[in-house]
Design an enzyme around this catalytic site. Structure first.
Site, PDB file in Angstrom:
ATOM      1  N   CYS B  85       0.833  -1.200   0.000  1.00 24.82           N
ATOM      2  CA  CYS B  85       0.000   0.000   0.000  1.00 24.82           C
ATOM      3  C   CYS B  85       0.872   1.257   0.000  1.00 24.82           C
ATOM      4  CB  CYS B  85      -0.970  -0.072   1.181  1.00 24.82           C
ATOM      5  SG  CYS B  85      -2.390   1.032   0.984  1.00 24.82           S
ATOM      6  N   HIS B 202      -3.618  -5.605   0.870  1.00 25.13           N
ATOM      7  CA  HIS B 202      -2.997  -5.908   2.166  1.00 25.13           C
ATOM      8  C   HIS B 202      -3.019  -7.410   2.469  1.00 25.13           C
ATOM      9  CE1 HIS B 202      -2.498  -1.792   3.665  1.00 25.13           C
ATOM     10  NE2 HIS B 202      -3.595  -1.524   2.992  1.00 25.13           N
ATOM     11  N   GLU B 204      -1.282  -8.937   4.580  1.00 24.50           N
ATOM     12  CA  GLU B 204      -1.132  -9.143   6.021  1.00 24.50           C
ATOM     13  C   GLU B 204      -2.480  -9.170   6.735  1.00 24.50           C
ATOM     14  OE1 GLU B 204      -0.549  -6.399   4.423  1.00 24.50           O
ATOM     15  OE2 GLU B 204      -0.949  -4.590   5.590  1.00 24.50           O
TER      16      GLU B 204
END
Lengths: 79, 228
Positions: B85, B202, B204
Site C-alpha cells: 500500500c 494488504h 497481512e
C-alpha cells in the site's frame, strides 16, 4: 528571489480529478468546456540572487521531489 | 528469519504486518524512519499507512527519509524488500519500482475485499501459491491506480513482473474486479532482479483468525521459509 513551479500531468495520463471537475462544471451549466486537467502550484522563496543558478537548483528540486516525472511535467517561473 | 518493519509518521499497518510475519514464524523489529540504517535482517518491510499525511504525492516524502538511503542501497544490492500500500507508493517514489500510482479512477477511497490472481510464483513471497491461484484480500487506499506507459507495461508483462492482478471473484462483475482503474489490472509488481515487491492490497490482513480471509497466510509461510 521568488519562484513559482507549475506541475501538470503529462499528456496521456488519466486525470480523475480533472474529470470530476469537468463533470461538476457541466452540472453547473458551464457548457463548452472541452477538457479539465488539474495541476499544482508550488511557490518558493529562495535566498538565491543568481537566476541561472536558482533555475538549475529548482530543476533538481523538481526532479528529486517536487514532481514525479513519470506522470508529471514541471515549468519554472522566476519572479 | 528476521524482518525489519519501517515506521514513518503516519504509518498505521505495522502491527498487522508484525502479526502476520510472526504468525508465520518470523522475528520482527520496528525501525524508525529517521534512523540512519535498518538493523541486520533478512527482509525489509515498508507497511501501509499515510506517511507524512500523503502530502505532495503519496510516499514522496517518505522515499527520502534518512533510513531509506540504506533501504534503497540494500535493495539495489539484492536484499528482499516488500512494500504494501503506502509502502508500494514509496518504492515507486524511490524509483526501485517502475510506473506511478494515481488517484483511484472513481475518486473514492476503496476499502473492501478484492480478488488477486498470482501471476509469478518464482519469488520468495509467492512460491507457496500456485500460479493462477486466486486469493481474497482487502484493499484500503485512495491512490492505487497503477500507471505506466505502454512500453513499460509490455516489458513488465513480458518479463513476468506483474505479480498480482485484480480479477473477478465468485459472483463479481469484471467491472467491480478492478477497484481503482489500474492499467492492465496491476495490483503488484516486482523489480527486474526479483527482490523488491510492491503491492496495493494488504495480504497481512488476510492471514489471521479474526480476519475475513486467510488466503494470504501461505504467502507469509512461504516467505519465511524461503528467507530462513
Amino acid at each position: 528571489m521568488k519562484a513559482r513551479v507549475h506541475i501538470t500531468l503529462r499528456n496521456g495520463v488519466l486525470d480523475p480529478q480533472g474529470k470530476a471537475i469537468h463533470n461538476a462544471l457541466g452540472a453547473l451549466g458551464f457548457d463548452g468546456v472541452r477538457e479539465v486537467r488539474q495541476g499544482k502550484v508550488i511557490d518558493l522563496d529562495l535566498a538565491d540572487t543568481d537566476e541561472t543558478g536558482a533555475r538549475a537548483r529548482i530543476e533538481r528540486m523538481c526532479e528529486k521531489l517536487l514532481a514525479n516525472t513519470t506522470i508529471e511535467n514541471y515549468a519554472i517561473e522566476l519572479c | 528469519m528476521k524482518a525489519a518493519i519501517v515506521l514513518f509518521p503516519g504509518t498505521n499497518r505495522e502491527i498487522d504486518m508484525k502479526d502476520a510475519l510472526e504468525r508465520a514464524g518470523a522475528a520482527t523489529e520496528m525501525v524508525w524512519h529517521g534512523d540512519a540504517e535498518a538493523p541486520p535482517c533478512d527482509l525489509i518491510v515498508l507497511p501501509g499507512g499515510f506517511s507524512h499525511g500523503d502530502y505532495l504525492r503519496c510516499g514522496a516524502m517518505a522515499a527520502h527519509s534518512p533510513v531509506m538511503r540504506d533501504v534503497v542501497a540494500r535493495a539495489r544490492a539484492g536484499a528482499p524488500v516488500l512494500g504494501v500500500c503506502n509502502g508500494f507508493q514509496m518504492l515507486i517514489e524511490t524509483g526501485l519500482l517502475p510506473g506511478a500510482l494515481l488517484r483511484n479512477a472513481g475518486l473514492n477511497f476503496v476499502c473492501r475485499d478484492v480478488h488477486l490472481r498470482l501471476e509469478n510464483r518464482r519469488l520468495p513471497l509467492t512460491g507457496a501459491l500456485a500460479e493462477g491461484d486466486v486469493i481474497r484480500v482487502p484493499v484500503a487506499h485512495g491512490d492505487g491506480n497503477y500507471f505506466a506507459d505502454d512500453e513499460t507495461l509490455r516489458r513488465l508483462e513480458g518479463e513476468g513482473r506483474i505479480v498480482f492482478r485484480y480479477v473477478a471473484g465468485p459472483d463479481e462483475t469484471e467491472e467491480r474486479a478492478n477497484p481503482n482503474g489500474s492499467a492492465a489490472g496491476v495490483a503488484g509488481v516486482v523489480n527486474d532482479a526479483g527482490n523488491v515487491l510492491g503491492m496495493m492490497p494488504h495480504p497481512e490482513d488476510a492471514t489471521g483468525p479474526r480476519q475475513q480471509s486467510r488466503d494470504a497466510a501461505p504467502l507469509f509461510d512461504g516467505l519465511v521459509e524461503a528467507l530462513s
